[in-house]
Scaffold this active site. Sequence first.
Site, PDB file in Angstrom:
ATOM      1  N   LYS A 204       0.829  -1.214   0.000  1.00 48.83           N
ATOM      2  CA  LYS A 204       0.000   0.000   0.000  1.00 48.83           C
ATOM      3  C   LYS A 204       0.862   1.262   0.000  1.00 48.83           C
ATOM      4  O   LYS A 204       2.022   1.240   0.381  1.00 48.83           O
ATOM      5  CB  LYS A 204      -0.994  -0.032   1.164  1.00 48.83           C
ATOM      6  CG  LYS A 204      -2.124  -1.027   0.833  1.00 48.83           C
ATOM      7  CD  LYS A 204      -3.311  -0.969   1.719  1.00 48.83           C
ATOM      8  CE  LYS A 204      -4.380  -1.928   1.143  1.00 48.83           C
ATOM      9  NZ  LYS A 204      -5.419  -2.257   2.089  1.00 48.83           N
ATOM     10  N   ARG A 243      -3.220 -10.174   4.538  1.00 54.92           N
ATOM     11  CA  ARG A 243      -3.521 -10.283   3.100  1.00 54.92           C
ATOM     12  C   ARG A 243      -2.341  -9.695   2.335  1.00 54.92           C
ATOM     13  O   ARG A 243      -2.054  -8.513   2.459  1.00 54.92           O
ATOM     14  CB  ARG A 243      -4.807  -9.504   2.815  1.00 54.92           C
ATOM     15  CG  ARG A 243      -5.239  -9.482   1.361  1.00 54.92           C
ATOM     16  CD  ARG A 243      -6.465  -8.598   1.190  1.00 54.92           C
ATOM     17  NE  ARG A 243      -6.913  -8.552  -0.196  1.00 54.92           N
ATOM     18  CZ  ARG A 243      -6.372  -7.771  -1.121  1.00 54.92           C
ATOM     19  NH1 ARG A 243      -5.370  -6.974  -0.827  1.00 54.92           N
ATOM     20  NH2 ARG A 243      -6.837  -7.795  -2.354  1.00 54.92           N
TER      21      ARG A 243
HETATM   22  N1  PMM Z   1      -7.377  -3.916   0.376  1.00 55.59           N
HETATM   23  C1  PMM Z   1      -7.502  -4.087  -0.936  1.00 55.59           C
HETATM   24  C2  PMM Z   1      -8.333  -5.097  -1.456  1.00 55.59           C
HETATM   25  N2  PMM Z   1      -8.985  -5.938  -0.644  1.00 55.59           N
HETATM   26  N3  PMM Z   1      -9.524  -6.649   1.528  1.00 55.59           N
HETATM   27  C3  PMM Z   1      -9.420  -6.501   2.845  1.00 55.59           C
HETATM   28  N4  PMM Z   1     -10.084  -7.329   3.671  1.00 55.59           N
HETATM   29  N5  PMM Z   1      -8.659  -5.503   3.403  1.00 55.59           N
HETATM   30  C4  PMM Z   1      -7.987  -4.619   2.640  1.00 55.59           C
HETATM   31  O1  PMM Z   1      -7.337  -3.701   3.207  1.00 55.59           O
HETATM   32  C5  PMM Z   1      -8.064  -4.749   1.227  1.00 55.59           C
HETATM   33  C6  PMM Z   1      -8.861  -5.804   0.703  1.00 55.59           C
HETATM   34  C7  PMM Z   1      -6.765  -3.200  -1.870  1.00 55.59           C
HETATM   35  O2  PMM Z   1      -5.526  -3.779  -2.155  1.00 55.59           O
HETATM   36  P1  PMM Z   1      -4.947  -4.208  -3.597  1.00 55.59           P
HETATM   37  O3  PMM Z   1      -5.849  -3.653  -4.667  1.00 55.59           O
HETATM   38  O4  PMM Z   1      -3.589  -3.570  -3.594  1.00 55.59           O
HETATM   39  O5  PMM Z   1      -4.874  -5.693  -3.623  1.00 55.59           O
END
Ligand code: PMM
Length: 276
Positions: A204, A243
């Site tokens: 991030k 994650r």
């Molecule tokens: N952040 C992203 C996508 N899915 N799910 C959860 N539970 N928590 C998060 O902070 C989260 C998520 C965005 O991240 P990406 O697009 O870089 O994969």
Amino acid sequence: MGVVNVTPDSFSDGGLWIDPEAAVRHGLELVEQGADLVDVGGESTRPGALRVDAAEERRRVVPVVRELASAGVAVSVDTMRADVAEAALEAGAALVNDVSGGRADPAMVPLAASSGARIVLMHWRGHSDHMQDLTQYDDVVTDVLTELREQVDRALAAGVRPEQVVVDPGLGFSKTGAQNWTVLAGLHRFVALGLPVLVAASRKGFLGHLLADAEGPRPPLGSDDATAAVTTLAAQAGAWCVRVHEARASADAVRVVARLAQETAQLTAHEGIHRA
Ligand code: PMM
């Protein structure tokens, strides 16, 4: 939890896994790296992103979920839409990861209640096109905890069982870089809710800003080592899941923390015997 974004426009890996076969291969690779769960998403939630069409989201996600689940992988579906979640559960997904914590689609919480599937409820204030206008807090940890608790209470009131619920403070969602650090510093207060906690710091922007040099913020792909450092700290604080886009370093970090926790417990017991 390893991430497979089947999207053309995600923050760190947009476009890499848009082909279903490549997405499945990547999911299997994440399992080989040590992921226990693979999170499949078809909608980018990066700041400023516009919503994807529901049929397109389903078309991206469902075949990848089906293929990974039939290979024995525990799959979660990253979606804010109940009909996409339902199709993914039918295709074999074990968990629903709703970044809106049940707020974007009124049918999501009833689906969790009727299906019995585990659901991640993330702290969320609004869609990605305006979420960074919603970063006003009196005390970010207390306010996020209160709002998340409201989301959980709404789900429980609608018939979701407590054992189904995972909570997530939502790093980067309606939070400034500084607020993300404050939330991480207060992670123990989320753990104290008594529900499993998911932490998603991987790649991030706030990590890229921390690691900036003369050329500017470190690009997302360059922050995997920092992500593994966050994993170590999150595991130590008692998080249930992280994650991540690259799983090996985080899976190894979790093993180090678990081994040290076991040793610390033995040492404490030993010292207790000597004191007695
Ligand atoms: N952040 C992203 C996508 N899915 N799910 C959860 N539970 N928590 C998060 O902070 C989260 C998520 C965005 O991240 P990406 O697009 O870089 O994969």
